[in-house]
Motif scaffolding. Structure first.
Motif, PDB file in Angstrom:
ATOM      1  N   GLY A  50       0.816  -1.208   0.000  1.00 35.20           N
ATOM      2  CA  GLY A  50       0.000   0.000   0.000  1.00 35.20           C
ATOM      3  C   GLY A  50       0.845   1.252   0.000  1.00 35.20           C
ATOM      4  N   SER A  51       0.253   2.383  -0.342  1.00 33.35           N
ATOM      5  CA  SER A  51       0.950   3.663  -0.332  1.00 33.35           C
ATOM      6  C   SER A  51       1.140   4.146   1.103  1.00 33.35           C
ATOM      7  N   PRO A  52       2.196   4.917   1.364  1.00 36.36           N
ATOM      8  CA  PRO A  52       2.414   5.436   2.723  1.00 36.36           C
ATOM      9  C   PRO A  52       1.251   6.307   3.201  1.00 36.36           C
ATOM     10  N   VAL A  53       0.915   6.158   4.472  1.00 38.13           N
ATOM     11  CA  VAL A  53      -0.165   6.933   5.089  1.00 38.13           C
ATOM     12  C   VAL A  53       0.383   7.557   6.363  1.00 38.13           C
ATOM     13  N   THR A  54       0.170   8.861   6.534  1.00 35.54           N
ATOM     14  CA  THR A  54       0.613   9.560   7.740  1.00 35.54           C
ATOM     15  C   THR A  54      -0.585   9.781   8.657  1.00 35.54           C
ATOM     16  N   VAL A  55      -0.413   9.437   9.940  1.00 34.91           N
ATOM     17  CA  VAL A  55      -1.493   9.595  10.911  1.00 34.91           C
ATOM     18  C   VAL A  55      -0.992  10.401  12.094  1.00 34.91           C
ATOM     19  N   SER A  56      -1.863  11.176  12.695  1.00 32.40           N
ATOM     20  CA  SER A  56      -1.501  11.926  13.900  1.00 32.40           C
ATOM     21  C   SER A  56      -1.247  10.945  15.038  1.00 32.40           C
ATOM     22  N   ALA A  57      -0.205  11.215  15.827  1.00 34.07           N
ATOM     23  CA  ALA A  57       0.147  10.307  16.922  1.00 34.07           C
ATOM     24  C   ALA A  57       0.967  11.061  17.954  1.00 34.07           C
ATOM     25  N   VAL A  58       0.935  10.588  19.173  1.00 30.64           N
ATOM     26  CA  VAL A  58       1.826  11.075  20.232  1.00 30.64           C
ATOM     27  C   VAL A  58       2.913  10.028  20.394  1.00 30.64           C
ATOM     28  N   CYS A  59       4.156  10.392  20.079  1.00 26.68           N
ATOM     29  CA  CYS A  59       5.252   9.421  20.057  1.00 26.68           C
ATOM     30  C   CYS A  59       6.337   9.842  21.035  1.00 26.68           C
ATOM     31  N   THR A  60       6.836   8.889  21.801  1.00 30.46           N
ATOM     32  CA  THR A  60       7.975   9.137  22.674  1.00 30.46           C
ATOM     33  C   THR A  60       9.049   8.102  22.372  1.00 30.46           C
ATOM     34  N   GLY A  61      10.302   8.485  22.653  1.00 27.63           N
ATOM     35  CA  GLY A  61      11.404   7.566  22.403  1.00 27.63           C
ATOM     36  C   GLY A  61      12.110   7.875  21.095  1.00 27.63           C
ATOM     37  N   PRO A  62      13.207   7.141  20.823  1.00 26.81           N
ATOM     38  CA  PRO A  62      13.979   7.363  19.597  1.00 26.81           C
ATOM     39  C   PRO A  62      13.236   6.895  18.346  1.00 26.81           C
ATOM     40  N   SER A  63      13.890   7.061  17.193  1.00 20.61           N
ATOM     41  CA  SER A  63      13.291   6.631  15.934  1.00 20.61           C
ATOM     42  C   SER A  63      12.961   5.145  15.982  1.00 20.61           C
ATOM     43  N   LEU A  64      11.880   4.800  15.287  1.00 18.19           N
ATOM     44  CA  LEU A  64      11.399   3.418  15.341  1.00 18.19           C
ATOM     45  C   LEU A  64      10.831   3.025  13.985  1.00 18.19           C
ATOM     46  N   ARG A  65      11.075   1.789  13.596  1.00 18.64           N
ATOM     47  CA  ARG A  65      10.400   1.194  12.442  1.00 18.64           C
ATOM     48  C   ARG A  65      10.112  -0.255  12.808  1.00 18.64           C
ATOM     49  N   VAL A  66       8.843  -0.609  12.847  1.00 16.76           N
ATOM     50  CA  VAL A  66       8.447  -1.956  13.254  1.00 16.76           C
ATOM     51  C   VAL A  66       7.361  -2.439  12.310  1.00 16.76           C
ATOM     52  N   ALA A  67       7.437  -3.701  11.891  1.00 16.79           N
ATOM     53  CA  ALA A  67       6.495  -4.256  10.917  1.00 16.79           C
ATOM     54  C   ALA A  67       5.546  -5.232  11.590  1.00 16.79           C
ATOM     55  N   PHE A  68       4.325  -5.314  11.048  1.00 22.66           N
ATOM     56  CA  PHE A  68       3.295  -6.174  11.602  1.00 22.66           C
ATOM     57  C   PHE A  68       2.635  -7.000  10.497  1.00 22.66           C
ATOM     58  N   ASP A  69       1.960  -8.047  10.935  1.00 28.14           N
ATOM     59  CA  ASP A  69       1.039  -8.770  10.075  1.00 28.14           C
ATOM     60  C   ASP A  69      -0.349  -8.208  10.378  1.00 28.14           C
ATOM     61  N   PRO A  70      -0.976  -7.477   9.440  1.00 28.06           N
ATOM     62  CA  PRO A  70      -2.304  -6.917   9.721  1.00 28.06           C
ATOM     63  C   PRO A  70      -3.328  -7.953  10.163  1.00 28.06           C
ATOM     64  N   ALA A  71      -3.172  -9.203   9.698  1.00 31.02           N
ATOM     65  CA  ALA A  71      -4.117 -10.247  10.104  1.00 31.02           C
ATOM     66  C   ALA A  71      -4.029 -10.516  11.597  1.00 31.02           C
ATOM     67  N   VAL A  72      -2.918 -10.151  12.222  1.00 26.61           N
ATOM     68  CA  VAL A  72      -2.738 -10.316  13.663  1.00 26.61           C
ATOM     69  C   VAL A  72      -3.014  -9.006  14.396  1.00 26.61           C
ATOM     70  N   LEU A  73      -2.505  -7.886  13.848  1.00 26.09           N
ATOM     71  CA  LEU A  73      -2.648  -6.599  14.526  1.00 26.09           C
ATOM     72  C   LEU A  73      -4.085  -6.081  14.519  1.00 26.09           C
ATOM     73  N   VAL A  74      -4.762  -6.151  13.374  1.00 22.22           N
ATOM     74  CA  VAL A  74      -6.097  -5.565  13.258  1.00 22.22           C
ATOM     75  C   VAL A  74      -7.088  -6.176  14.259  1.00 22.22           C
ATOM     76  N   PRO A  75      -7.166  -7.519  14.406  1.00 22.74           N
ATOM     77  CA  PRO A  75      -8.077  -8.056  15.433  1.00 22.74           C
ATOM     78  C   PRO A  75      -7.729  -7.591  16.842  1.00 22.74           C
ATOM     79  N   ALA A  76      -6.429  -7.378  17.104  1.00 25.56           N
ATOM     80  CA  ALA A  76      -6.039  -6.869  18.422  1.00 25.56           C
ATOM     81  C   ALA A  76      -6.558  -5.453  18.617  1.00 25.56           C
ATOM     82  N   LEU A  77      -6.536  -4.641  17.556  1.00 26.54           N
ATOM     83  CA  LEU A  77      -7.089  -3.292  17.643  1.00 26.54           C
ATOM     84  C   LEU A  77      -8.607  -3.346  17.810  1.00 26.54           C
TER      85      LEU A  77
END
Length: 365
Positions: A293-320
């Motif tokens: 998919g194309s990159p999507v920017t969302v508003s967020a409150v972020c703390t800590g250093p730079s981060l890049r983490v990947a997920f399986d949407p089939a696992v993450l979405v049901p958790a959300l």
């Protein structure tokens, strides 16, 4: 065979391979395990020591319940044929066991509860709260394929301890823990495993109750409504993964991301496994990219250093989906450690989601 080699009578050979003499006679008649020699005068059967392996394998196959037709294929067919036969038999036995278990559990549920028996533990909680808790941990229960290999992962763990009722579910890639504060509680610490589908049915009933008394016995338990109506459930005997070790073994949190739950869900929902979430220090936004998919920017409150983490949407979405409220809090130690997913306004519900290797799409990233 050399005449000087030792031959064993049917009794001696039966003891060596763990079969009875009568079984050996039957297998001889069926042509599955022939003796090396049969005395023409007495009819006595004699076996060679080199037949031990075939005899032992024959015994094991029969103990596993294979019919003789399949036994012959395993003994005399090729390796590929043997694997096909054994896998088919394994699937048949699983289906038979599942059917039998469901029937017996139904019979046990239909039996009246033994009045003298006292629960090992009990906790009174709101009916709607219990139904919500079951809904929340449900997505972490294993799917049918995983349950076929690990039946215990098709269950929800119920614990009563220290005036709390805990529901736990995991499929090895997710871990969900929901804690309910009991209005009243009694008995010592105890736990029981309940089939997730059965618990979901009970939750539908509990939703109509203002309060529900959850009683845990040695081999199951029951839910008791305000009017005294009892809904029994059958416990499963199995070793459940130690979720406490998992929670206690989590690395220190280095990143926290608070984002709208619906927004994050929409950003991941249509992507493939390996979609990534990226944050940068000081930025009040996160970028979801990759996974086709194309990159999507969302508003967020972020703390800590730079981060890049990947997920399986089939696992993450049901958790959300299992969360409550408009926001979600992600607590992250690293791009490879389990990610804690919390409803930002409900710390009593915790889900762990395993990150995956990132999938990069050159066309869209």
């Amino acid at each position: 065979m050399d005449e000087s080699e030792e031959l064993l009578g049917i009794g001696a050979f039966a003891r060596r391979v763990g079969l009875t003499p009568s079984a050996l006679r039957f297998y001889d008649d069926c042509g599955v395990l022939r003796p090396v020699r049969v005395d023409p005068a007495s009819g006595y059967r004699f076996y060679g020591v080199e037949q031990d392996g075939r005899g032992v394998l024959l015994r094991r196959l029969r103990e596993a319940g294979l019919p003789l037709v399949d036994v012959r294929v395993v003994l005399d067919g090729g390796e590929a044929e043997a694997r096909t036969v054994l896998r088919a038999h394994l699937e048949r036995t699983r289906r038979t066991a599942d059917t039998a278990r469901a029937l017996v559990e139904g019979l046990l549920r239909d039996l009246p509860m033994e009045a003298p028996e006292q629960p090992l533990g009990r906790a009174v909680v709101g009916g709607a709260e219990l139904a919500s808790a079951v809904r929340q941990v449900g997505p972490a229960v294993a799917d049918a394929g995983t349950r076929a290999e690990f039946p215990v992962l098709g269950c929800v763990l119920i614990e009563v301890d220290d005036e709390e009722l805990r529901l736990v579910a995991t499929d090895r890639y997710r871990l969900a823990v929901r804690v309910l504060r009991a209005r009243t509680a009694g008995g010592g610490p105890c736990r029981v495993l309940v089939d997730a589908a059965e618990l979901a049915d009970l939750a539908t009933w509990a939703l109509r109750q203002q309060y529900v008394d959850v009683e845990v016995y040695g081999d199951g338990g029951c839910l008791v409504g305000e009017d005294g109506e009892r809904r029994a459930f059958v416990g499963r005997t199995a070793e459940y993964p130690d979720y406490r070790l998992v929670l206690e073994g989590l690395d220190d949190v280095r990143h926290r991301v608070i984002v709208g739950r619906a927004v994050l869900r929409a950003a991941f929902a249509e992507r493939e496994k390996g979609a990534a979430l990226t944050t940068r220090p000081g930025a009040q936004e996160a970028v979801i990219s990759g996974g086709g998919g194309s990159p999507v920017t969302v508003s967020a409150v972020c703390t800590g250093p730079s981060l890049r983490v990947a997920f399986d949407p089939a696992v993450l979405v049901p958790a959300l989906d299992a969360g409550v409220g408009p926001d979600v809090l992600l607590e992250i130690a690293s791009g490879t450690a389990p990610v804690v997913v919390r409803s930002a306004d409900q710390g009593s519900f915790t889900t762990l989601v395993m990150p995956v290797r990132e999938r990069v799409s050159r066309e869209t990233d």
